[in-house]
Scaffold this active site. Structure first.
Site, PDB file in Angstrom:
ATOM      1  N   GLU A  67     -13.573   0.237   9.084  1.00 54.97           N
ATOM      2  CA  GLU A  67     -13.302  -1.203   9.590  1.00 54.97           C
ATOM      3  C   GLU A  67     -14.138  -1.312  10.845  1.00 54.97           C
ATOM      4  OE1 GLU A  67      -8.424  -1.467   9.028  1.00 54.97           O
ATOM      5  OE2 GLU A  67      -8.967   0.335   9.997  1.00 54.97           O
ATOM      6  N   LYS A  85      -2.724   0.243  22.181  1.00 58.04           N
ATOM      7  CA  LYS A  85      -2.901   0.954  20.760  1.00 58.04           C
ATOM      8  C   LYS A  85      -4.695   0.623  20.283  1.00 58.04           C
ATOM      9  CE  LYS A  85      -3.087   3.270  16.970  1.00 58.04           C
ATOM     10  NZ  LYS A  85      -2.205   2.934  15.749  1.00 58.04           N
ATOM     11  N   ASN A 137      -4.535  -1.415  12.309  1.00 51.02           N
ATOM     12  CA  ASN A 137      -5.292  -1.153  14.033  1.00 51.02           C
ATOM     13  C   ASN A 137      -6.037  -2.707  14.338  1.00 51.02           C
ATOM     14  OD1 ASN A 137      -4.436   1.541  14.596  1.00 51.02           O
ATOM     15  ND2 ASN A 137      -6.154   2.350  13.005  1.00 51.02           N
ATOM     16  N   GLY A 174       1.246   3.512   4.413  1.00 53.96           N
ATOM     17  CA  GLY A 174       2.375   3.137   3.499  1.00 53.96           C
ATOM     18  C   GLY A 174       3.154   4.363   3.030  1.00 53.96           C
ATOM     19  N   GLY A 232       0.899  -1.305  -0.041  1.00 49.68           N
ATOM     20  CA  GLY A 232       0.071   0.192  -0.081  1.00 49.68           C
ATOM     21  C   GLY A 232       0.924   1.218  -0.105  1.00 49.68           C
ATOM     22  N   ALA A 233       0.444   2.138  -0.940  1.00 47.12           N
ATOM     23  CA  ALA A 233       1.267   3.405  -0.951  1.00 47.12           C
ATOM     24  C   ALA A 233       0.216   4.581  -0.409  1.00 47.12           C
ATOM     25  CB  ALA A 233       1.903   3.865  -2.376  1.00 47.12           C
ATOM     26  N   GLY A 234      -0.865   4.454   0.443  1.00 48.66           N
ATOM     27  CA  GLY A 234      -1.716   5.460   0.884  1.00 48.66           C
ATOM     28  C   GLY A 234      -1.068   5.811   1.997  1.00 48.66           C
TER      29      GLY A 234
END
Length: 308
Positions: free
Chosen positions: A269, A186, A103, A13, A8-10
């Site tokens: 999510e 977290k 998460n 990432g 992922g390059a969001g």
């Protein structure tokens, strides 16, 4: 040299992977074909309170040969994971480490079953970041931190090597000796943060400054901590107080990533974060009214997604 594959390059990432590229590490991004085309044309663009940058990157998409990687960092949303677990098979070798930054908790079990427990590290990140309309990464928080470690807490040689490569890359990194407890710390923070901000449709500062909403938030934290502890999770006596203190330390204008996704009419999510918590409690007769209300609100949003 360590070979990294950033899945992922969001917002997540793109930020951490981009910082590693800037440092000079060997980084490849695993992305969708459309994202690969955009990155080839524009490069990776990051706008950050810690310094802006734009850099060309190397990206591959499903099916492209690349050989095994030393470390695969998974930074996508949990609802993408079932398909990704099969897509990643060709890139995993005998000594590959898998570092998830998602998460939640249940994805660790899924990854361990798919690839073997010895390959999967514990990990997560603290950061406020999002994607702009043009695909650039916008990072706005003073904190930008990765925490990782062996699931059993051992300070292994491989995690020391990984730490050396992640360190001095323009973000904070910590190797934990108690990663399961920190993952739950977290998880409780993010489930309560996303839960209250989406329920109240307000930023952190307004919620904490309003007595009625603050009281609901504190009840939500108490319910989640109690639920997790009753389910046998590694929850220490300070978890509730720590969560409240962390919430109070945030910038008043901060929103949760789930809240931003809802404004953009994107998937969320809900099942992975809040539904999984309620599933842990399903064997008992305990009732968690605020958490149940949060989950119901999110499921209503999901039911309306196709109508937006």
């Amino acid at each position: 040299m360590m070979r990294f594959l950033i899945v992922g390059a969001g917002a997540i990432g793109g930020y951490f992977g981009g910082r590693l590229v800037q440092k000079g590490e060997d980084v490849t991004f695993f992305v969708r074909p459309s994202k690969k085309s955009q990155l080839k044309e524009d490069g990776l663009i990051v706008k950050s309170v810690h310094g802006d940058f734009q850099t060309p990157i190397h990206a591959i998409t499903y099916g492209e040969a690349a050989g095994p990687f030393d470390c695969i960092i998974i930074s996508v949303k949990a609802y993408h994971l079932p398909q990704l677990q099969f897509d990643l098979e060709p890139y995993i070798g005998d000594h590959t480490m898998i570092l998830p930054l998602l998460n939640g908790y249940e994805h660790f079990d899924s990854l361990r079953k798919q690839f073997g427990p010895e390959k999967v590290l514990g990990g997560f990140c603290y950061i406020e970041t999002t994607l702009d309309h043009d695909g650039s990464v916008v990072q706005t928080s003073p904190f930008h931190r990765i925490v990782f470690g062996e699931w059993n807490g051992v300070q292994s040689e491989r995690t020391q090597i990984l730490l050396n490569h992640l360190d001095h890359a323009g973000f904070t990194v910590t190797r934990s000796q108690d990663i399961q407890r920190e993952v739950w710390q977290k998880y409780i923070f993010i489930a309560s943060l996303s839960g209250i901000t989406t329920l109240m449709d307000a930023p952190v500062g307004t919620i904490l400054a309003t007595a009625e909403s603050r009281a609901i938030y504190e009840k939500l934290v108490h319910e989640i901590v109690t639920l997790a502890r009753n389910a046998g999770m590694p929850i220490d006596s300070e978890m509730e107080a720590h969560t409240l203190k962390t919430m109070e330390s945030l910038q008043p204008e901060m929103m949760s990533s789930m809240q931003r996704d809802m404004y953009k009419k994107l998937p969320i999510e809900a099942s992975h974060l809040h539904g999984s918590l309620l599933a842990l409690a399903s064997a008992s007769n305990a009732v968690y009214p605020v958490l149940e209300t949060v989950y119901a609100r999110l499921k209503v949003y999901e039911s309306l997604l196709d109508t937006f």
